[in-house]
Design an enzyme around this catalytic site. Structure first.
Site, PDB file in Angstrom:
ATOM      1  N   THR A 192      26.127  14.099 -30.802  1.00 47.37           N
ATOM      2  CA  THR A 192      25.299  15.302 -30.876  1.00 47.37           C
ATOM      3  C   THR A 192      24.115  15.215 -29.911  1.00 47.37           C
ATOM      4  O   THR A 192      22.948  15.167 -30.308  1.00 47.37           O
ATOM      5  CB  THR A 192      24.823  15.514 -32.323  1.00 47.37           C
ATOM      6  OG1 THR A 192      24.492  14.245 -32.912  1.00 47.37           O
ATOM      7  CG2 THR A 192      25.892  16.170 -33.158  1.00 47.37           C
ATOM      8  N   GLU A 238      36.561  10.474 -23.751  1.00 49.15           N
ATOM      9  CA  GLU A 238      36.135  11.867 -23.557  1.00 49.15           C
ATOM     10  C   GLU A 238      37.116  12.585 -22.636  1.00 49.15           C
ATOM     11  O   GLU A 238      37.859  11.960 -21.886  1.00 49.15           O
ATOM     12  CB  GLU A 238      34.713  11.913 -22.993  1.00 49.15           C
ATOM     13  CG  GLU A 238      33.689  11.287 -23.935  1.00 49.15           C
ATOM     14  CD  GLU A 238      32.283  11.364 -23.388  1.00 49.15           C
ATOM     15  OE1 GLU A 238      31.921  12.409 -22.807  1.00 49.15           O
ATOM     16  OE2 GLU A 238      31.540  10.373 -23.540  1.00 49.15           O
TER      17      GLU A 238
END
Length: 381
Positions: A233, A169
């Site tokens: 998500t 990330e």
């Protein structure tokens, strides 16, 4: 299976009688403990008729730390294709850093149950913190990549892993292409030995989306590079953010619709949260910190404080507010209604998988509903 929402005056006996299911089944499926209290607005899964229709196959992945309760893992494994052990880090030289706790037992238990154990690789440094500088060093240095890939292969062979999940990330925008090239290289090498390679993707809704979380993540390149992708998500509602749904279905849908313009549906797993948050109010940016809770804890809080559970029809997520010690709180979590909305989205768009962050707490109704709607793929090669 059916979903029933508790009304004023309901109890487990009346609900079971009306639905035509044994009380014991109702209690077991929904993990309702003595004295069998219910919250108004609580969603219950009623197993009054098994789905006899043909079900589409689904690849199911769950992330877990090595300190997961062994009983929780035993209960969850029958519903998984892959078990992703979180997580391995690496140094600037490409040496692998193992998890803080021994992971061998998880690999062995998963394999014994026909579930593929997956090594999760994150940019976790020697100080135990995530560091995107590690990503920059790695993707720009072929020697570091070579060493890390060798270390991955050695560790996977020794411990019995069957795949790698790359979860980087905050990749810098300037590392976008080289990061995808690294994932491709890992996949090319690992596939030669029968190992699968997946990559976790921040939840983008457009190619040119701004922000540190998104600019280094190229859906098209990473979709081509890996065997499978996981759309992360979740975390719209997060620890330091304002109170809101963790995975509002309207936002999840936007991510899926964008992803399908870049990646084939047969490669995509939809990320699903298995947790909620409890925020003290009023929310103050930079000050307020939410407490992470599991879905059963959320229901217990509503019951203990005598407040009804509401349901946001836009986010398709349950929530409620309560007062404690003079402080008002707002809670958002997942129940079978919000989970079914996500499962329906998987069916609607023909996605091939679901990935859970994380499986440290067992929520039986989720797994029963999932297995009623899909045929879970076997994990071993």
């Amino acid at each position: 299976m059916q979903i029933y929402v508790v009304k004023i005056g309901d109890n487990v006996d009346s609900i079971a009688a009306e639905a035509g299911v044994p009380v014991s089944t109702l209690l077991w499926d929904n993990q309702i403990a003595y004295p069998y209290r219910l919250a108004v607005g609580q969603a219950l899964l009623l197993d009054n008729e098994r789905n006899g229709k043909m079900k589409s196959p689904l690849h199911v992945n769950g992330y877990a730390y090595p300190f997961i309760n062994p009983e929780t893992l035993d209960w969850t494994l029958p519903y998984l294709t892959d078990l992703s052990v979180f997580s391995y880090g690496f140094t600037t030289d490409g040496d692998l850093i193992p998890p803080m706790a021994d992971d061998s037992w998880m690999v062995n238990v998963a394999s014994a149950n026909g579930v593929r154990p997956v090594l999760t690789l994150t940019p976790l440094g020697e100080d135990g913190k995530f560091n995107n500088n590690l990503v920059t060093v790695l993707v720009n240095n072929p020697d570091v990549q070579k060493n890390l890939i060798w270390e991955l292969g050695r560790t996977m062979t020794q411990k019995g892993y069957g795949g790698v999940d790359i979860d980087f990330e905050y990749v810098l925008a300037e590392d976008r292409v080289k990061y995808a090239e690294f994932v491709k290289l890992v996949r090319q090498v690992m596939n030669l030995f029968g190992y699968q390679v997946s990559v976790a993707l921040a939840p983008k809704t457009a190619r040119d989306q701004r922000g540190l979380l998104y600019e280094g993540i190229d859906y098209r390149l990473l979709g081509e590079a890996a065997n499978r992708v996981l759309l992360m998500t979740y975390e719209w509602g997060y620890t330091y953010g304002p109170p809101m749904a963790v995975a509002p279905i309207n936002m999840v849908r936007r991510v899926v619709e964008y992803a399908l313009t870049e990646i084939p549906a047969e490669k995509i797993s939809l990320g699903i949260p298995n947790y909620g948050y409890d925020w003290p109010l009023p929310y103050e940016q930079g000050v307020t910190k939410a407490e992470t809770i599991n879905n059963l804890q959320a229901i217990e809080i509503a019951i203990d404080h005598g407040v009804p559970i509401q349901f946001d029809e836009t986010a398709m997520t349950p929530y409620f507010r309560y007062w404690q010690y003079g402080v008002q709180h707002e809670v958002w979590f997942e129940d079978v209604r919000s989970l079914k909305a996500k499962f329906d989205l998987i069916k609607e768009y023909g996605l091939s998988g679901a990935g859970y962050w994380q499986i440290m707490n067992f929520f039986r109704a989720n797994w029963l509903l999932l297995s009623d709607m899909f045929e879970i793929k076997e994990g071993m090669l």
